[in-house]
Scaffold this active site. Sequence first.
Site, PDB file in Angstrom:
ATOM      1  N   ASP A  60       0.861  -1.194   0.000  1.00  0.00           N
ATOM      2  CA  ASP A  60       0.000   0.000   0.000  1.00  0.00           C
ATOM      3  C   ASP A  60       0.893   1.239   0.000  1.00  0.00           C
ATOM      4  O   ASP A  60       1.830   1.331   0.800  1.00  0.00           O
ATOM      5  CB  ASP A  60      -0.920   0.013   1.234  1.00  0.00           C
ATOM      6  CG  ASP A  60      -2.147   0.903   1.017  1.00  0.00           C
ATOM      7  OD1 ASP A  60      -3.274   0.404   1.197  1.00  0.00           O
ATOM      8  OD2 ASP A  60      -1.969   2.093   0.642  1.00  0.00           O
ATOM      9  N   LYS A  84       0.537   3.311   5.701  1.00  0.00           N
ATOM     10  CA  LYS A  84      -0.365   2.203   6.041  1.00  0.00           C
ATOM     11  C   LYS A  84       0.376   0.869   6.103  1.00  0.00           C
ATOM     12  O   LYS A  84       0.174   0.075   7.027  1.00  0.00           O
ATOM     13  CB  LYS A  84      -1.491   2.090   5.000  1.00  0.00           C
ATOM     14  CG  LYS A  84      -2.536   3.156   5.148  1.00  0.00           C
ATOM     15  CD  LYS A  84      -3.737   2.860   4.255  1.00  0.00           C
ATOM     16  CE  LYS A  84      -4.706   4.032   4.330  1.00  0.00           C
ATOM     17  NZ  LYS A  84      -5.848   3.889   3.444  1.00  0.00           N
ATOM     18  N   ASN A 129      -9.578   0.152  -6.563  1.00  0.00           N
ATOM     19  CA  ASN A 129      -9.231   0.748  -7.846  1.00  0.00           C
ATOM     20  C   ASN A 129      -9.346  -0.298  -8.955  1.00  0.00           C
ATOM     21  O   ASN A 129      -8.684  -1.337  -8.917  1.00  0.00           O
ATOM     22  CB  ASN A 129      -7.796   1.282  -7.743  1.00  0.00           C
ATOM     23  CG  ASN A 129      -7.356   1.982  -9.004  1.00  0.00           C
ATOM     24  OD1 ASN A 129      -7.346   1.381 -10.076  1.00  0.00           O
ATOM     25  ND2 ASN A 129      -7.001   3.249  -8.880  1.00  0.00           N
ATOM     26  N   CYS A 174     -13.200 -11.810 -17.802  1.00  0.00           N
ATOM     27  CA  CYS A 174     -14.337 -12.507 -18.428  1.00  0.00           C
ATOM     28  C   CYS A 174     -15.644 -11.895 -17.933  1.00  0.00           C
ATOM     29  O   CYS A 174     -16.634 -11.830 -18.650  1.00  0.00           O
ATOM     30  CB  CYS A 174     -14.347 -13.987 -18.043  1.00  0.00           C
ATOM     31  SG  CYS A 174     -12.999 -14.980 -18.659  1.00  0.00           S
ATOM     32  N   CYS A 187     -13.055   3.868  -5.854  1.00  0.00           N
ATOM     33  CA  CYS A 187     -14.139   4.022  -4.879  1.00  0.00           C
ATOM     34  C   CYS A 187     -13.769   4.982  -3.758  1.00  0.00           C
ATOM     35  O   CYS A 187     -14.418   5.009  -2.721  1.00  0.00           O
ATOM     36  CB  CYS A 187     -14.491   2.660  -4.302  1.00  0.00           C
ATOM     37  SG  CYS A 187     -14.995   1.492  -5.563  1.00  0.00           S
ATOM     38  N   CYS A 244     -12.230 -13.506 -24.053  1.00  0.00           N
ATOM     39  CA  CYS A 244     -11.587 -12.710 -23.005  1.00  0.00           C
ATOM     40  C   CYS A 244     -10.185 -12.292 -23.446  1.00  0.00           C
ATOM     41  O   CYS A 244      -9.396 -13.132 -23.866  1.00  0.00           O
ATOM     42  CB  CYS A 244     -11.512 -13.510 -21.703  1.00  0.00           C
ATOM     43  SG  CYS A 244     -10.621 -12.623 -20.417  1.00  0.00           S
TER      44      CYS A 244
HETATM   45 ZN   LIG Z   1     -10.847 -14.136 -18.701  1.00  0.00          ZN
END
Ligand SMILES: [Zn+2]
Length: 258
Positions: A60, A84, A129, A174, A187, A244
């Site tokens: 972190d 942190k 993130n 995926c 966030c 994917c």
């Molecule tokens: Zn995948």
Amino acid sequence: MLSRKELQRYSRQVMLPQVGEEGQEKLASARIMIVGLGGLGSPAALYLAAAGIGELHLVDGDQIDLSNLQRQVLYKTNHQGKSKSQVAAQQLTAANPNVRIHAHFQMADEAWLRNHVGQVDLVLDCTDNLAIRHQINRICCELERPVVMASVQGFSGQLISFDFSQGKSPCYACLFPPREQEDIQNCSTVGVIGPILGIVGSAQALEAMKILLGLPVSSLNQLYVIEGESLSMSALKLNKSEICPVCSQSELTESCNK
Ligand SMILES: [Zn+2]
């Protein structure tokens, strides 16, 4: 071979048939990386250290802010302004001095992860993130490391695990394909109720321990949505996407990122 002190410290989990002395030895030889030591990483790290995981890598690059203390239970009021990862290392060493702790005071990026994820057995994604989550997904897929991912917003949380050491695993991309603007989404400005982080972060520690112990893992390839307001949980099975860009490409080239 566990010492008498270790048998005493871990007695309440060693007496479980799912753990036993053999399982405790597996935990003691395991190396886990926790990316993000915030609201999810705090409870996850506390439980994993207490359980006697051999080695924890704490990643972190943030410093502790007054507004973190409502939910990031590793930190106390007098820790404001400190790193942190370094404070977390001190707190976890105090909780269990048997655990080897490596504090990495830095933001995880793809190059750093590629250099370090190979040195651990499992990764916990406790970041807020989306861009870093996709990088963790890509590198864990590439280096064939299991990963337990979680995120929380408001009163609800999500949890999913992938075991890339098993062939043909789907991946996070995926489910949520990476997008161009992913680096601007995070966030950090979204409201969150503290205890939901305790529930979901603790669940991450639980799933990590089950993976290491070789027990059945319900969150493997299955997205759990935990609603704090109704105290309910639902699960959605994830299938591998044939298009994917991360894990399907890897089957063609035998590497995720080439
Ligand atoms: Zn995948």
